[in-house]
Design a protein around this motif. Structure first.
Motif, PDB file in Angstrom:
ATOM      1  N   SER A  62       0.829  -1.212   0.000  1.00 25.05           N
ATOM      2  CA  SER A  62       0.000   0.000   0.000  1.00 25.05           C
ATOM      3  C   SER A  62       0.862   1.259   0.000  1.00 25.05           C
ATOM      4  O   SER A  62       0.590   2.210  -0.739  1.00 25.05           O
ATOM      5  CB  SER A  62      -0.939   0.016   1.212  1.00 25.05           C
ATOM      6  N   ARG A  63       1.894   1.262   0.837  1.00 25.06           N
ATOM      7  CA  ARG A  63       2.786   2.430   0.873  1.00 25.06           C
ATOM      8  C   ARG A  63       3.471   2.638  -0.480  1.00 25.06           C
ATOM      9  O   ARG A  63       3.594   3.767  -0.955  1.00 25.06           O
ATOM     10  CB  ARG A  63       3.832   2.286   1.983  1.00 25.06           C
ATOM     11  N   ALA A  64       3.912   1.545  -1.090  1.00 28.16           N
ATOM     12  CA  ALA A  64       4.583   1.649  -2.389  1.00 28.16           C
ATOM     13  C   ALA A  64       3.635   2.216  -3.446  1.00 28.16           C
ATOM     14  O   ALA A  64       4.016   3.109  -4.208  1.00 28.16           O
ATOM     15  CB  ALA A  64       5.120   0.286  -2.820  1.00 28.16           C
ATOM     16  N   LEU A  65       2.393   1.739  -3.475  1.00 31.09           N
ATOM     17  CA  LEU A  65       1.429   2.262  -4.450  1.00 31.09           C
ATOM     18  C   LEU A  65       1.046   3.702  -4.143  1.00 31.09           C
ATOM     19  O   LEU A  65       0.967   4.535  -5.053  1.00 31.09           O
ATOM     20  CB  LEU A  65       0.172   1.385  -4.500  1.00 31.09           C
ATOM     21  N   ARG A  66       0.832   4.010  -2.862  1.00 32.45           N
ATOM     22  CA  ARG A  66       0.487   5.399  -2.495  1.00 32.45           C
ATOM     23  C   ARG A  66       1.604   6.361  -2.891  1.00 32.45           C
ATOM     24  O   ARG A  66       1.344   7.486  -3.310  1.00 32.45           O
ATOM     25  CB  ARG A  66       0.185   5.505  -1.006  1.00 32.45           C
ATOM     26  N   SER A  67       2.854   5.910  -2.773  1.00 31.89           N
ATOM     27  CA  SER A  67       3.969   6.787  -3.117  1.00 31.89           C
ATOM     28  C   SER A  67       4.004   7.099  -4.616  1.00 31.89           C
ATOM     29  O   SER A  67       4.560   8.112  -5.026  1.00 31.89           O
ATOM     30  CB  SER A  67       5.299   6.171  -2.670  1.00 31.89           C
TER      31      SER A  67
END
Length: 146
Positions: A111-116
């Motif tokens: 999720s963090r990778a996609l949000r970034s």
């Protein structure tokens, strides 16, 4: 950049992502295939062993071995598939707790990778990957007899 160089870049990225998942799984005491089987079952759905093998590209015998071990540990159960002789694999409550404990951190990292990337780039990333996989499948299936 020519197409061959672009394909090399794309394949390098795919291999790197797969290796990152393998590394994560190993760090958490499981094989990549076990992690992906739990990932499939953890998506709050019931599926057959064949569906897991086909959708997640894990050999059927490997899925069967993993499922037997998860059953032995009390993490999965089988339910009849209405109108079929097949059975679907379901996580038990202890199995759901185990899958959640194993995969929670991974879900957060994804999720963090996609949000970034931001929403527009994430949507493009997914759309492009789906479209390319579809076109490549057409090519592979269209040339199966060659």
């Amino acid at each position: 950049m020519e197409l061959r160089a672009k394909m090399e870049q794309l394949n390098t990225c795919v291999c790197k992502m797969t290796e990152l998942y393998r590394t994560w799984a190993k760090r958490h005491g499981m094989s990549y295939n076990t992690m992906m089987t739990l990932y499939a079952l953890g998506q709050s759905r019931k599926c057959t062993q064949k569906q897991i093998a086909d959708e997640w590209l894990i050999p059927k015998q490997t899925v069967n071995t993993i499922i037997k071990e998860l059953e032995r540990l009390g993490y999965i159960r089988f339910e009849p598939l209405p109108g079929s002789k097949q059975k679907v694999v379901c996580l038990t409550e202890p199995g759901r707790a185990y899958a959640d404990s194993c995969l929670h951190e991974l879900y957060k990292m994804e999720s963090r990778a996609l949000r970034s990337l931001g929403q527009p780039l994430t949507d493009i990333f997914i759309e492009c990957n789906l479209a390319f996989a579809e076109r490549l499948e057409e090519e592979v299936r269209g040339h199966a007899g060659e």
